[in-house]
Scaffold this active site. Structure first.
Site, PDB file in Angstrom:
ATOM      1  N   ALA A 130     -22.171  -4.889   4.631  1.00 34.46           N
ATOM      2  CA  ALA A 130     -22.969  -3.403   4.156  1.00 34.46           C
ATOM      3  C   ALA A 130     -22.517  -2.344   4.735  1.00 34.46           C
ATOM      4  O   ALA A 130     -22.429  -1.304   4.634  1.00 34.46           O
ATOM      5  CB  ALA A 130     -24.096  -3.261   4.030  1.00 34.46           C
TER       6      ALA A 130
ATOM      7  N   ARG B  90     -14.146   2.555  12.297  1.00 36.68           N
ATOM      8  CA  ARG B  90     -12.895   2.030  13.096  1.00 36.68           C
ATOM      9  C   ARG B  90     -11.908   1.995  12.491  1.00 36.68           C
ATOM     10  O   ARG B  90     -10.521   1.945  13.063  1.00 36.68           O
ATOM     11  CB  ARG B  90     -13.193   2.020  14.315  1.00 36.68           C
ATOM     12  CG  ARG B  90     -14.453   2.745  15.237  1.00 36.68           C
ATOM     13  CD  ARG B  90     -14.493   1.466  16.530  1.00 36.68           C
ATOM     14  NE  ARG B  90     -15.429   0.552  16.001  1.00 36.68           N
ATOM     15  CZ  ARG B  90     -15.746  -0.572  16.791  1.00 36.68           C
ATOM     16  NH1 ARG B  90     -15.275  -0.849  18.152  1.00 36.68           N
ATOM     17  NH2 ARG B  90     -16.270  -1.165  16.712  1.00 36.68           N
TER      18      ARG B  90
ATOM     19  N   LYS C 212     -14.267  -2.070   5.036  1.00 37.82           N
ATOM     20  CA  LYS C 212     -14.170  -2.444   6.248  1.00 37.82           C
ATOM     21  C   LYS C 212     -13.581  -3.712   5.140  1.00 37.82           C
ATOM     22  O   LYS C 212     -12.522  -4.268   5.802  1.00 37.82           O
ATOM     23  CB  LYS C 212     -14.864  -2.341   7.088  1.00 37.82           C
ATOM     24  CG  LYS C 212     -14.444  -3.561   8.288  1.00 37.82           C
ATOM     25  CD  LYS C 212     -15.216  -3.694  10.209  1.00 37.82           C
ATOM     26  CE  LYS C 212     -15.845  -3.698   9.751  1.00 37.82           C
ATOM     27  NZ  LYS C 212     -16.758  -3.949  11.194  1.00 37.82           N
TER      28      LYS C 212
ATOM     29  N   THR D 126     -29.563  -5.365  12.116  1.00 42.03           N
ATOM     30  CA  THR D 126     -28.849  -7.105  11.248  1.00 42.03           C
ATOM     31  C   THR D 126     -29.929  -7.352  10.729  1.00 42.03           C
ATOM     32  O   THR D 126     -29.799  -7.898   9.455  1.00 42.03           O
ATOM     33  CB  THR D 126     -28.338  -7.711  12.293  1.00 42.03           C
ATOM     34  OG1 THR D 126     -28.602  -7.472  13.266  1.00 42.03           O
ATOM     35  CG2 THR D 126     -25.857  -6.857  12.492  1.00 42.03           C
TER      36      THR D 126
ATOM     37  N   GLY E 167     -21.951 -10.592  23.647  1.00 46.30           N
ATOM     38  CA  GLY E 167     -23.226 -10.703  24.191  1.00 46.30           C
ATOM     39  C   GLY E 167     -23.136 -12.282  24.741  1.00 46.30           C
ATOM     40  O   GLY E 167     -22.344 -12.309  24.175  1.00 46.30           O
TER      41      GLY E 167
ATOM     42  N   GLU F 102     -26.648  -8.702  26.435  1.00 43.56           N
ATOM     43  CA  GLU F 102     -25.676  -7.603  26.129  1.00 43.56           C
ATOM     44  C   GLU F 102     -25.430  -7.539  27.560  1.00 43.56           C
ATOM     45  O   GLU F 102     -25.584  -7.357  28.628  1.00 43.56           O
ATOM     46  CB  GLU F 102     -26.352  -6.740  25.371  1.00 43.56           C
ATOM     47  CG  GLU F 102     -26.829  -6.413  24.408  1.00 43.56           C
ATOM     48  CD  GLU F 102     -25.775  -7.308  23.454  1.00 43.56           C
ATOM     49  OE1 GLU F 102     -24.808  -6.986  23.510  1.00 43.56           O
ATOM     50  OE2 GLU F 102     -26.006  -8.619  22.240  1.00 43.56           O
TER      51      GLU F 102
ATOM     52  N   ASN G 294      26.133 -17.240 -21.796  1.00 45.41           N
ATOM     53  CA  ASN G 294      26.122 -16.056 -20.644  1.00 45.41           C
ATOM     54  C   ASN G 294      26.216 -14.917 -21.548  1.00 45.41           C
ATOM     55  O   ASN G 294      26.804 -14.247 -22.009  1.00 45.41           O
ATOM     56  CB  ASN G 294      27.041 -16.954 -20.192  1.00 45.41           C
ATOM     57  CG  ASN G 294      28.525 -16.032 -18.726  1.00 45.41           C
ATOM     58  OD1 ASN G 294      28.127 -16.367 -17.631  1.00 45.41           O
ATOM     59  ND2 ASN G 294      29.167 -14.694 -18.977  1.00 45.41           N
TER      60      ASN G 294
ATOM     61  N   TYR H 219      13.560   0.642 -24.891  1.00 49.54           N
ATOM     62  CA  TYR H 219      12.762   1.850 -24.689  1.00 49.54           C
ATOM     63  C   TYR H 219      13.182   3.148 -25.573  1.00 49.54           C
ATOM     64  O   TYR H 219      14.618   3.750 -25.083  1.00 49.54           O
ATOM     65  CB  TYR H 219      12.333   2.206 -23.723  1.00 49.54           C
ATOM     66  CG  TYR H 219      11.256   3.640 -23.515  1.00 49.54           C
ATOM     67  CD1 TYR H 219      10.127   3.544 -24.454  1.00 49.54           C
ATOM     68  CD2 TYR H 219      11.131   4.682 -22.810  1.00 49.54           C
ATOM     69  CE1 TYR H 219       9.117   4.480 -24.093  1.00 49.54           C
ATOM     70  CE2 TYR H 219       9.967   5.666 -22.788  1.00 49.54           C
ATOM     71  CZ  TYR H 219       9.421   5.231 -23.728  1.00 49.54           C
ATOM     72  OH  TYR H 219       8.605   6.490 -23.359  1.00 49.54           O
TER      73      TYR H 219
END
Length: 501
Positions: A11, A16, A23, A82, A143, A158, A380, A390
């Site tokens: 989510a 960055r 992302k 989270t 962490g 942390e 050939n 076209y």
């Protein structure tokens, strides 16, 4: 294994990345990052997979649904941490039992084997929470996993909160967690957001488990690269390079010769047989499949292509094309979607093909465009041939039969059919059907205007050279006449003007 619910967090905004693409949809090795993660968790055989979407969900949702049609989607409208994301997932399910595995959508190197080892440890120990950890040489910014005397996890600390002693710990938290579902359901209701960002952190469940007398474990992953995420494009490139190294190495160990691994890129969904040879500068993208004894390269890019056994593909760009067994392609060929080259056939230098079926043993050796065409076996096509498909409004097909011989610098104005065994003269423009065995010639007789250079280019090096050459063979009276060539189709062989290799 008991009931397993996998929650994939996808989510986040990924600011960055500085990209209009979410992302988790950025690609490495031909798959989105979240696609790699979904492939890994699907291999576990879970009861259900819930992907949590939020930022740019209008892009992420259809992508995830396409990869995992039977999966569930949960929406985190506001990115509040989270734990909040996992709560959205649990609410989407309604009720969970057994084990809940939480993974992240930006860890493309994650393997199912590592997740399975995590779940085995979790079940064997009866943990409330088990962390997938990693031991790294430079843990700065991560962490730290703080273990107690019994080897269990006491806390995740942390970087900014760690003491000097804790900073020396090299075991880090990946954020990938296995939970006892009953404990998780209770913990999600008790995790608060009393922190600087006002977010609900899933790792706070560790303290709740310890306070409740429950055991928390950690399983170090064998290769810490698996738990690396990509927050910007530099990290994405680094992960892509490492994943490609692993893919290329895996194929070499399975019997593929890769002359220069540093310049060879193979997507995750490509398939190669033993005794394939890849020369420098090769990219095998998408679902490309290469059969045994084929040689690809140097400097070739194939996307979603099939290459038959023993084929040779040199300096070629191809997409959604099929190259038959023993066929030859290149150099400097461009095979566009819909190209099918039969066994033993040839598409030569500076040839472009599109939506074309070229039969077994048929050849388009050089300098031609073959679009919307069918070419029969053994035929050939002369150099410099254009299939004019076209008319300015619609596309039309040209059909060339078996064992035909077409001249150089032909133009086939579609729709036309050239019959089996037919021929066309050099420079011919074919505007109508050619019966089997016939020779089609559209050019008029050759005309010579003698002395033209001396009269019209007087004073130039061209005129001087012509004058000198004329003097050497005897002066001829300037004039205009038709050449004494017999241009009747009955002459046959010289009129065809074909090239073949």
């Amino acid at each position: 294994m008991t009931e397993l619910t996998v929650v994939v967090l996808a989510a986040g905004g990924g600011t960055r990345m500085k990209s209009k693409t979410p992302k988790v949809l950025h690609e490495v090795a031909g798959r989105s990052m979240v696609g790699h993660v979904l492939a890994a968790v699907r291999a576990l055989g879970p009861t259900r997979v819930v992907t949590v979407v939020g930022h740019q969900r209008e892009l992420v949702e259809p992508h995830v649904s396409g990869l995992l049609p039977d999966g569930l989607l949960a929406v985190q409208a506001e990115q509040l941490g989270t734990a909040h994301a996992v709560r959205m997932a649990v609410e989407a399910v309604g009720e969970v039992t057994g084990t809940v595995l939480v993974a992240y959508g930006d860890t493309p190197l994650l393997r199912a084997e590592s997740l399975r080892a995590l779940l085995d440890d979790h079940a064997a120990a009866g943990n409330a929470v088990t962390i997938l950890s990693g031991v790294v040489s430079d843990p700065f910014g991560y962490g730290r996993i703080v273990r107690g005397g019994d080897g269990g996890v006491e806390a995740i600390v942390e970087e900014k909160d760690a003491t000097d002693e804790q900073r020396s710990i090299t075991e880090i938290n990946s954020g990938i967690l296995a939970f006892d579902a009953t404990f998780l359901a209770d913990a999600l209701g008790r995790i608060g957001n009393d922190n600087a960002k006002g977010e609900f952190y899933l790792t706070d469940a560790i303290a709740l488990a310890r306070a409740g007398g429950r055991h928390v474990g950690a399983r170090p992953v064998e290769d810490p690269f698996e738990i690396e995420g990509a927050n910007d494009r530099a990290q994405l490139a680094a992960l892509g390079k490492e994943l490609n190294r692993r893919i290329v190495t895996g194929w070499m160990r399975d019997g593929v010769t890769v002359v220069d691994p540093a310049t060879t890129w193979i997507d995750a969904d490509a398939e190669l047989a033993a005794d394939v040879t890849l020369l420098p500068g090769v990219q095998l993208l998408g679902a490309t499949k290469v059969d045994e004894d084929a040689v690809v390269g140097p400097d070739s890019t194939l996307k979603d292509c099939e290459v038959g056994a023993g084929a040779h593909v040199v300096r070629t760009h191809a997409e959604l094309a099929v190259i038959g067994a023993g066929a030859e392609v290149g150099p400097f060929s461009y095979l566009r979607p819909g190209t099918v080259l039969g066994a033993g056939g040839k598409i030569g230098g500076f040839v472009e093909t599109k939506n074309a079926r070229i039969g077994d043993g048929a050849k388009v050796p050089h300098l031609s465009y073959v679009g919307d065409a069918e070419i029969g076996e053994g035929t050939n096509i002369g150099a410099g041939t254009i299939f004019a498909n076209y008319d300015g409004v619609a596309k039309h097909r040209t059909r060339v039969g078996k064992h035909a011989k077409t001249g150089s610098n032909n133009t086939f104005v579609a729709p036309v059919t050239i019959g089996d065994g037919a021929s066309t003269g050099g420079g011919t423009v074919v505007r109508g059907d050619v019966p089997p065995g016939a020779l089609a010639v559209s050019a008029g007789p050759l005309r010579l205007i003698e002395g033209w250079a001396q009269r019209r280019r007087a004073g130039t090096k061209q005129a001087a050279a012509a004058e000198a050459a004329s003097g050497a063979v005897g002066a001829r009276t300037p004039g205009e006449h038709e050449a004494s060539h017999n241009d009747s189709p009955e002459v046959g062989e010289s009129a065809a003007g074909a090239s073949e290799s």
